[in-house]
Design an enzyme around this catalytic site. Structure first.
Site, PDB file in Angstrom:
ATOM      1  N   CYS A 186       0.809  -1.204   0.000  1.00 30.75           N
ATOM      2  CA  CYS A 186       0.000   0.000   0.000  1.00 30.75           C
ATOM      3  C   CYS A 186       0.846   1.258   0.000  1.00 30.75           C
ATOM      4  O   CYS A 186       2.064   1.212   0.085  1.00 30.75           O
ATOM      5  CB  CYS A 186      -0.908   0.026   1.235  1.00 30.75           C
ATOM      6  N   GLY A 196      -0.251   0.788  -5.316  1.00 29.10           N
ATOM      7  CA  GLY A 196      -1.449  -0.018  -5.129  1.00 29.10           C
ATOM      8  C   GLY A 196      -2.606   0.518  -5.936  1.00 29.10           C
ATOM      9  O   GLY A 196      -2.875   1.718  -5.915  1.00 29.10           O
ATOM     10  N   ASN A 247       0.722   0.800   5.733  1.00 25.41           N
ATOM     11  CA  ASN A 247       1.504   0.124   4.701  1.00 25.41           C
ATOM     12  C   ASN A 247       2.386  -0.904   5.381  1.00 25.41           C
ATOM     13  O   ASN A 247       3.195  -0.560   6.239  1.00 25.41           O
ATOM     14  CB  ASN A 247       2.366   1.135   3.936  1.00 25.41           C
ATOM     15  N   GLY A 248       2.252  -2.166   4.994  1.00 26.62           N
ATOM     16  CA  GLY A 248       3.073  -3.213   5.584  1.00 26.62           C
ATOM     17  C   GLY A 248       2.264  -4.454   5.894  1.00 26.62           C
ATOM     18  O   GLY A 248       1.194  -4.683   5.329  1.00 26.62           O
ATOM     19  N   TYR A 262      12.402  -1.891  -7.227  1.00 23.63           N
ATOM     20  CA  TYR A 262      11.176  -1.776  -8.019  1.00 23.63           C
ATOM     21  C   TYR A 262      10.089  -0.883  -7.444  1.00 23.63           C
ATOM     22  O   TYR A 262       9.504  -0.065  -8.138  1.00 23.63           O
ATOM     23  CB  TYR A 262      10.592  -3.165  -8.273  1.00 23.63           C
TER      24      TYR A 262
END
Length: 493
Positions: free
Chosen positions: A11, A38, A113-114, A273
């Site tokens: 995210c 995302g 996020n995670g 990336y």
């Protein structure tokens, strides 16, 4: 973009605390800048000093928030936003962030996020206290835990700090309270990025610096691992760092015995990336890191060839580096349809395969009759890479030499990077010669771990590279104090 099912990240988060009531619009712009992290869902929660109004749904940011929907959000000085790629919890509207949790004296909205590795045990603990859950995402568990401790501490800052000390795994959090307070948290390991920006309007917090700059905020610094920050009326008012030393209740109930050891380090795939090339994470330019990866590849795997081309988009920067170091001319090898999103986000393989054909086409005029060096960031499952190579041959290339700007991915990840089970990872079941044969390349070279680390050596943190090594001892430079069962100290500054 993603032209085969490779590594996926969970995210993006964004939050603002302003002196004007423009929080919703600025958060929208911030999420647009973070859309690459995302595309399954998006949401914005706005605080107006009395309550929190949240709207979220499946789809791209622009699809979830057309003009009329964005206009329906209240004017407010603080907000948090979220774009979702589902790892924990299936893709659905209810699992999109942010999550709003109501408690006795207010509300909070949390964007995460995670991946929380002890979320199941925390959920069970809170359920026994009578809390209800509507989603399957670990982010809902995090929001409920924070609300619970805010109630116990009668302080949003102390409650949030006490709650996050009990979380294990990877988490960058932005939390807004109904009283317009914005809280930013980065886990003690620093797995996921989080940074702060400042402008005349106030403060913003984002997963990547590119979103700050897009929204008119000057990058100030990265949130430090283990740091909890409160922002009120556009100014940082409180800071705390979570370290070992002071008891944290319930750590035994919330422990997870599935792993023996856990520790700290930024996920190195942020540089390979995930992140946008114009972002700076923990002191290192993402573009510079990728350029250096290409140079490292050229030194480790030279080849006689006519042209170098990168796979759009994340292979392009490494291709620049390969061309510069090798002296082989860089050319545009593909035409990309810019109106189709990243194919890796699509949840099914059939949709990903269709997107490959629609979005990427070899540029025959540049590769016909040429020996081509094809540079990309990774090969994970290898299901469609062979199709790309065949399309390059069909366009007239006489040789195709593949160079990969990350080592072979052989192991799964527990911290929010969506890697398939290890038996489906091509490098875990095939030798390099077998992979080369399967994808139809004339030669194949992966950058070494050492060269990858050298490419990212300007980063201020250590790295998590366990998806390559599978060795927890190599994964980190320090252990997680919560995993060892040691105490937790909260140092306020």
């Amino acid at each position: 973009m993603r032209i085969e099912n490779k590594l996926n990240e969970q995210c993006a988060v964004f939050g603002v605390s302003l002196t004007t009531e423009e929080a919703a619009g600025i958060t929208y712009n911030g999420l647009l800048s973070l859309q690459h992290r995302g595309q399954e869902g998006a949401g914005i929660a706005v605080a107006n000093n009395r309550s929190i109004v949240c709207y979220k749904d499946e789809g791209l940011v622009s699809e979830v928030f057309p003009g009329e929907k964005l206009a329906c959000l209240p004017r407010g000085k603080a907000a948090v936003g979220h774009t979702r790629y589902s790892t924990t919890g299936h893709s659905s509207k209810v699992n999109a962030g942010p999550f709003v949790t109501e408690y006795l004296t207010g509300r909070i909205a949390t964007a995460h996020n995670g991946n929380i590795t002890n979320a199941k045990k925390i959920r069970g603990y809170l359920a026994n206290l009578g809390l209800n859950f509507n989603a399957t995402s670990d982010s809902e568990v995090v929001s409920s835990l924070i609300a619970y401790y805010i109630t116990k501490e009668q302080s949003s800052f102390k409650g949030a700090a006490r709650a996050v000390a009990l979380l294990r795994g990877a988490f960058s959090l932005v939390i807004v309270t109904s009283k317009n307070k914005l809280i930013a948290v980065r886990d003690p390991n620093g797995f996921r990025p989080l940074c702060i920006g400042k402008s005349t309007m106030g403060c913003a917090v984002a997963s990547e610096s590119c979103a700050l700059e897009t929204c008119g905020f000057e990058f100030v610094r990265d949130v430090k691992p283990g740091e909890v920050i409160m922002i009120e009326n556009g100014e940082v008012t409180r800071q705390m760092t979570i370290n070992s030393g002071q008891p944290a209740d319930n750590r035994e109930e919330f422990s997870d015995n599935s792993k023996k050891e856990e520790g700290g380090g930024l996920c190195i795939f942020e540089y390979v990336y995930f992140a946008r090339p114009d972002s700076v994470i923990d002191g290192l330019s993402v573009y510079e890191a990728r350029y250096n990866m290409g140079r490292g590849l050229a030194l480790e795997f030279p080849v006689i060839a006519d042209v170098v081309c990168g796979m759009p988009d994340s292979g392009l920067d490494a291709a620049y580096g390969y061309s510069a170091e090798s002296g082989i001319p860089l050319i545009c090898g593909f035409v990309k349809n810019r109106y189709i999103g990243r194919s890796f986000i699509y949840p099914t393989q059939s949709k990903r395969d269709s997107a490959v054909k629609l979005k990427l086409n070899p540029l025959a005029a540049n590769i016909r009759g040429k020996r081509v060096v094809l540079v990309d960031d990774s090969i994970v499952r290898g299901t469609t890479f062979g199709k790309i190579i065949q399309s390059v041959r069909n366009a007239g290339a006489v040789e195709v030499h593949v160079r990969i700007a990350s080592p072979p991915v052989r192991y799964s990840c527990h911290y929010g990077t969506d890697i398939d089970s290890e038996e489906n990872l091509i490098a875990n079941k095939m030798s390099l010669d077998e992979i080369q044969s399967k994808i139809g390349a004339d030669s194949l070279g992966y950058i070494s771990i050492d060269a990858l680390k050298r490419s990212c050596s300007k980063c201020a943190l250590s790295f998590c590279t366990a998806c390559y090594t599978g060795n927890d001892g190599e994964r980190y430079e320090k252990k997680n104090v919560f995993e060892r069962g040691e105490d937790v100290q909260q140092n306020e500054s």
